[in-house]
Scaffold this motif. Structure first.
Motif, PDB file in Angstrom:
ATOM      1  N   VAL A 141      -0.190  15.531  -5.457  1.00 46.19           N
ATOM      2  CA  VAL A 141      -1.566  15.061  -5.247  1.00 46.19           C
ATOM      3  C   VAL A 141      -2.242  14.754  -6.575  1.00 46.19           C
ATOM      4  CG1 VAL A 141      -3.865  15.853  -4.570  1.00 46.19           C
ATOM      5  CG2 VAL A 141      -1.944  16.122  -2.993  1.00 46.19           C
ATOM      6  N   ILE A 142      -2.183  15.692  -7.519  1.00 44.14           N
ATOM      7  CA  ILE A 142      -2.809  15.480  -8.821  1.00 44.14           C
ATOM      8  C   ILE A 142      -2.092  14.380  -9.587  1.00 44.14           C
ATOM      9  CG2 ILE A 142      -3.498  16.561 -10.984  1.00 44.14           C
ATOM     10  CD1 ILE A 142      -4.985  17.654  -8.607  1.00 44.14           C
ATOM     11  N   LEU A 143      -0.778  14.321  -9.443  1.00 44.47           N
ATOM     12  CA  LEU A 143      -0.016  13.260 -10.110  1.00 44.47           C
ATOM     13  C   LEU A 143      -0.458  11.884  -9.631  1.00 44.47           C
ATOM     14  CD1 LEU A 143       2.368  12.597 -12.053  1.00 44.47           C
ATOM     15  CD2 LEU A 143       3.844  12.593 -10.023  1.00 44.47           C
ATOM     16  N   ALA A 144      -0.743  11.755  -8.333  1.00 43.76           N
ATOM     17  CA  ALA A 144      -1.193  10.471  -7.798  1.00 43.76           C
ATOM     18  C   ALA A 144      -2.458  10.007  -8.500  1.00 43.76           C
ATOM     19  CB  ALA A 144      -1.436  10.583  -6.294  1.00 43.76           C
ATOM     20  N   GLY A 145      -3.413  10.916  -8.686  1.00 46.28           N
ATOM     21  CA  GLY A 145      -4.640  10.544  -9.378  1.00 46.28           C
ATOM     22  C   GLY A 145      -4.405  10.241 -10.842  1.00 46.28           C
ATOM     23  N   ALA A 146      -3.592  11.077 -11.507  1.00 44.51           N
ATOM     24  CA  ALA A 146      -3.364  10.915 -12.943  1.00 44.51           C
ATOM     25  C   ALA A 146      -2.597   9.647 -13.268  1.00 44.51           C
ATOM     26  CB  ALA A 146      -2.610  12.129 -13.488  1.00 44.51           C
ATOM     27  N   VAL A 147      -1.739   9.214 -12.364  1.00 45.49           N
ATOM     28  CA  VAL A 147      -0.922   8.023 -12.605  1.00 45.49           C
ATOM     29  C   VAL A 147      -1.604   6.752 -12.107  1.00 45.49           C
ATOM     30  CG1 VAL A 147       1.224   6.851 -11.934  1.00 45.49           C
ATOM     31  CG2 VAL A 147       1.289   9.236 -12.687  1.00 45.49           C
ATOM     32  N   LEU A 148      -2.165   6.809 -10.906  1.00 45.64           N
ATOM     33  CA  LEU A 148      -2.717   5.600 -10.287  1.00 45.64           C
ATOM     34  C   LEU A 148      -4.189   5.369 -10.601  1.00 45.64           C
ATOM     35  CD1 LEU A 148      -1.148   5.786  -6.712  1.00 45.64           C
ATOM     36  CD2 LEU A 148      -0.248   4.643  -8.744  1.00 45.64           C
ATOM     37  N   GLY A 149      -4.886   6.400 -11.055  1.00 49.98           N
ATOM     38  CA  GLY A 149      -6.320   6.289 -11.235  1.00 49.98           C
ATOM     39  C   GLY A 149      -7.057   6.821 -10.023  1.00 49.98           C
ATOM     40  N   ALA A 150      -8.366   6.892 -10.136  1.00 51.23           N
ATOM     41  CA  ALA A 150      -9.183   7.554  -9.119  1.00 51.23           C
ATOM     42  C   ALA A 150      -9.068   6.898  -7.747  1.00 51.23           C
ATOM     43  CB  ALA A 150     -10.643   7.575  -9.574  1.00 51.23           C
ATOM     44  N   ARG A 151      -9.296   5.594  -7.672  1.00 53.95           N
ATOM     45  CA  ARG A 151      -9.364   4.928  -6.362  1.00 53.95           C
ATOM     46  C   ARG A 151      -8.021   4.930  -5.652  1.00 53.95           C
ATOM     47  NH1 ARG A 151      -8.332  -0.161  -4.473  1.00 53.95           N
ATOM     48  NH2 ARG A 151      -7.776  -0.861  -6.564  1.00 53.95           N
ATOM     49  N   ARG A 152      -6.979   4.492  -6.347  1.00 56.22           N
ATOM     50  CA  ARG A 152      -5.668   4.413  -5.688  1.00 56.22           C
ATOM     51  C   ARG A 152      -5.092   5.804  -5.422  1.00 56.22           C
ATOM     52  NH1 ARG A 152      -2.631   0.176  -9.512  1.00 56.22           N
ATOM     53  NH2 ARG A 152      -3.474   1.696 -11.005  1.00 56.22           N
ATOM     54  N   GLY A 153      -5.346   6.752  -6.324  1.00 55.28           N
ATOM     55  CA  GLY A 153      -4.882   8.109  -6.079  1.00 55.28           C
ATOM     56  C   GLY A 153      -5.552   8.707  -4.851  1.00 55.28           C
ATOM     57  N   PHE A 154      -6.852   8.505  -4.737  1.00 50.53           N
ATOM     58  CA  PHE A 154      -7.607   8.963  -3.573  1.00 50.53           C
ATOM     59  C   PHE A 154      -7.052   8.355  -2.292  1.00 50.53           C
ATOM     60  CE2 PHE A 154     -11.231   8.288  -0.653  1.00 50.53           C
ATOM     61  CZ  PHE A 154     -11.675   9.593  -0.491  1.00 50.53           C
ATOM     62  N   LEU A 155      -6.789   7.046  -2.311  1.00 52.91           N
ATOM     63  CA  LEU A 155      -6.282   6.362  -1.124  1.00 52.91           C
ATOM     64  C   LEU A 155      -4.867   6.812  -0.776  1.00 52.91           C
ATOM     65  CD1 LEU A 155      -7.606   2.732  -1.748  1.00 52.91           C
ATOM     66  CD2 LEU A 155      -8.461   4.411  -0.097  1.00 52.91           C
ATOM     67  N   ALA A 156      -4.052   7.115  -1.778  1.00 54.09           N
ATOM     68  CA  ALA A 156      -2.689   7.589  -1.518  1.00 54.09           C
ATOM     69  C   ALA A 156      -2.719   8.914  -0.757  1.00 54.09           C
ATOM     70  CB  ALA A 156      -1.925   7.746  -2.828  1.00 54.09           C
ATOM     71  N   VAL A 157      -3.610   9.814  -1.167  1.00 55.26           N
ATOM     72  CA  VAL A 157      -3.700  11.101  -0.489  1.00 55.26           C
ATOM     73  C   VAL A 157      -4.297  10.928   0.903  1.00 55.26           C
ATOM     74  CG1 VAL A 157      -4.562  13.450  -0.616  1.00 55.26           C
ATOM     75  CG2 VAL A 157      -3.949  12.254  -2.717  1.00 55.26           C
ATOM     76  N   LEU A 158      -5.298  10.055   1.036  1.00 54.98           N
ATOM     77  CA  LEU A 158      -5.860   9.788   2.364  1.00 54.98           C
ATOM     78  C   LEU A 158      -4.798   9.220   3.301  1.00 54.98           C
ATOM     79  CD1 LEU A 158      -9.440   8.239   2.031  1.00 54.98           C
ATOM     80  CD2 LEU A 158      -8.789  10.524   2.787  1.00 54.98           C
ATOM     81  N   LEU A 159      -3.947   8.330   2.794  1.00 52.72           N
ATOM     82  CA  LEU A 159      -2.878   7.764   3.618  1.00 52.72           C
ATOM     83  C   LEU A 159      -1.932   8.865   4.082  1.00 52.72           C
ATOM     84  CD1 LEU A 159      -1.323   5.395   4.829  1.00 52.72           C
ATOM     85  CD2 LEU A 159      -0.197   5.089   2.606  1.00 52.72           C
ATOM     86  N   TYR A 160      -1.571   9.744   3.166  1.00 47.87           N
ATOM     87  CA  TYR A 160      -0.697  10.871   3.520  1.00 47.87           C
ATOM     88  C   TYR A 160      -1.324  11.714   4.637  1.00 47.87           C
ATOM     89  CZ  TYR A 160       0.919  15.694   3.149  1.00 47.87           C
ATOM     90  OH  TYR A 160       1.353  16.956   3.439  1.00 47.87           O
ATOM     91  N   LEU A 161      -2.599  12.057   4.487  1.00 49.73           N
ATOM     92  CA  LEU A 161      -3.274  12.862   5.502  1.00 49.73           C
ATOM     93  C   LEU A 161      -3.377  12.122   6.834  1.00 49.73           C
ATOM     94  CD1 LEU A 161      -6.200  14.412   3.397  1.00 49.73           C
ATOM     95  CD2 LEU A 161      -4.050  15.503   4.070  1.00 49.73           C
ATOM     96  N   ALA A 162      -3.638  10.814   6.768  1.00 55.76           N
ATOM     97  CA  ALA A 162      -3.767  10.021   7.992  1.00 55.76           C
ATOM     98  C   ALA A 162      -2.437   9.943   8.733  1.00 55.76           C
ATOM     99  CB  ALA A 162      -4.277   8.621   7.649  1.00 55.76           C
ATOM    100  N   VAL A 163      -1.359   9.745   7.979  1.00 55.05           N
ATOM    101  CA  VAL A 163      -0.029   9.665   8.601  1.00 55.05           C
ATOM    102  C   VAL A 163       0.320  10.996   9.265  1.00 55.05           C
ATOM    103  CG1 VAL A 163       2.429   9.512   8.056  1.00 55.05           C
ATOM    104  CG2 VAL A 163       0.852   7.826   7.130  1.00 55.05           C
ATOM    105  N   GLY A 164       0.011  12.098   8.579  1.00 54.40           N
ATOM    106  CA  GLY A 164       0.285  13.397   9.174  1.00 54.40           C
ATOM    107  C   GLY A 164      -0.569  13.664  10.400  1.00 54.40           C
ATOM    108  N   ALA A 165      -1.855  13.309  10.314  1.00 53.83           N
ATOM    109  CA  ALA A 165      -2.749  13.504  11.457  1.00 53.83           C
ATOM    110  C   ALA A 165      -2.332  12.650  12.645  1.00 53.83           C
ATOM    111  CB  ALA A 165      -4.181  13.184  11.061  1.00 53.83           C
ATOM    112  N   ALA A 166      -1.706  11.496  12.356  1.00 49.36           N
ATOM    113  CA  ALA A 166      -1.271  10.599  13.429  1.00 49.36           C
ATOM    114  C   ALA A 166      -0.034  11.116  14.152  1.00 49.36           C
ATOM    115  CB  ALA A 166      -0.994   9.209  12.859  1.00 49.36           C
ATOM    116  N   GLY A 167       0.631  12.118  13.587  1.00 45.61           N
ATOM    117  CA  GLY A 167       1.759  12.708  14.305  1.00 45.61           C
ATOM    118  C   GLY A 167       3.073  12.762  13.565  1.00 45.61           C
TER     119      GLY A 167
END
Length: 202
Positions: A55-81
């Motif tokens: 999670v922290i690596l995503a932000g540190a590598v991609l920057g704030a916006r894309r790192g945030f969206l990467a984690v949101l995508l992960y959570l959305a995929v998990g919430a979807a089943g």
């Protein structure tokens, strides 16, 4: 301007968007892989996993916006089943369990880590292991641990004091994971110096 030149100019934003989507999806997958690796039980309601590292690596590598969206995508995929949460769990049940605070904190931690790293001197990012480590630690202790403690107190029927003591077990591992995160992020920035989004000029 000729037609080919016009087409080339118009195509550039599409390539950028496609690259952003690919990077976001790649890091969402990385978070899922780290979540599915064997967890370490510390005798509490929430086990130790490598999710925080990714999670922290995503932000540190991609920057704030894309790192945030990467984690949101992960959570959305998990919430979807899809079974991408710790232990192969999926759906909304993890959001009703003791780990809810940590899950909610993840995108915020990636956002803050990316925000800090984006503002480091660009010439030093590829050699700034200590600074990137600090960005990760700050993000963890601003969002991950406080919200994790609140989540355990809420869903594991613990007092705040008991939840704080339970969360202490994660601190040594968090330091190690952020050191590893800083080493990996520094190596990525050294190999791809233009990966972070360009700073906006005033």
């Amino acid at each position: 301007m000729s037609a080919p030149e016009t087409a080339a100019v118009g195509a550039a934003p599409k390539r950028n968007v496609a690259t952003d989507i690919a990077l976001i999806a790649t890091f969402a997958a990385l978070i899922a892989v780290c979540a599915l690796l064997p967890a370490i039980s510390v005798g509490g309601a929430v086990p130790i996993t490598l999710q925080t590292f990714a999670v922290i690596l995503a932000g540190a590598v991609l920057g704030a916006r894309r790192g945030f969206l990467a984690v949101l995508l992960y959570l959305a995929v998990g919430a979807a089943g899809l079974p991408v949460f710790s232990g192969g769990s999926a759906g909304l049940a993890p959001f009703a369990g003791p780990s809810v605070g940590y899950l909610v904190a993840f995108p915020l931690a990636a956002l803050l880590a990316g925000f800090i790293v984006e503002r480091l001197p660009r010439r030093k990012i590829a050699t700034s292991i200590p600074l990137i480590f600090v960005a990760g630690i700050v993000s963890s202790f601003v969002f991950v641990h406080p919200l994790g403690i609140l989540g355990m107190a809420w869903r594991a029927d613990l007092t705040l004091g008991q939840a704080f003591v339970a969360d202490l077990a994660f601190w040594p591992g968090d330091v190690v994971k952020n050191i590893l995160m800083a080493l990996v992020a520094t190596a990525v920035h050294r190999a791809f110096p233009s990966l972070l989004p360009a700073r906006r000029r005033a």
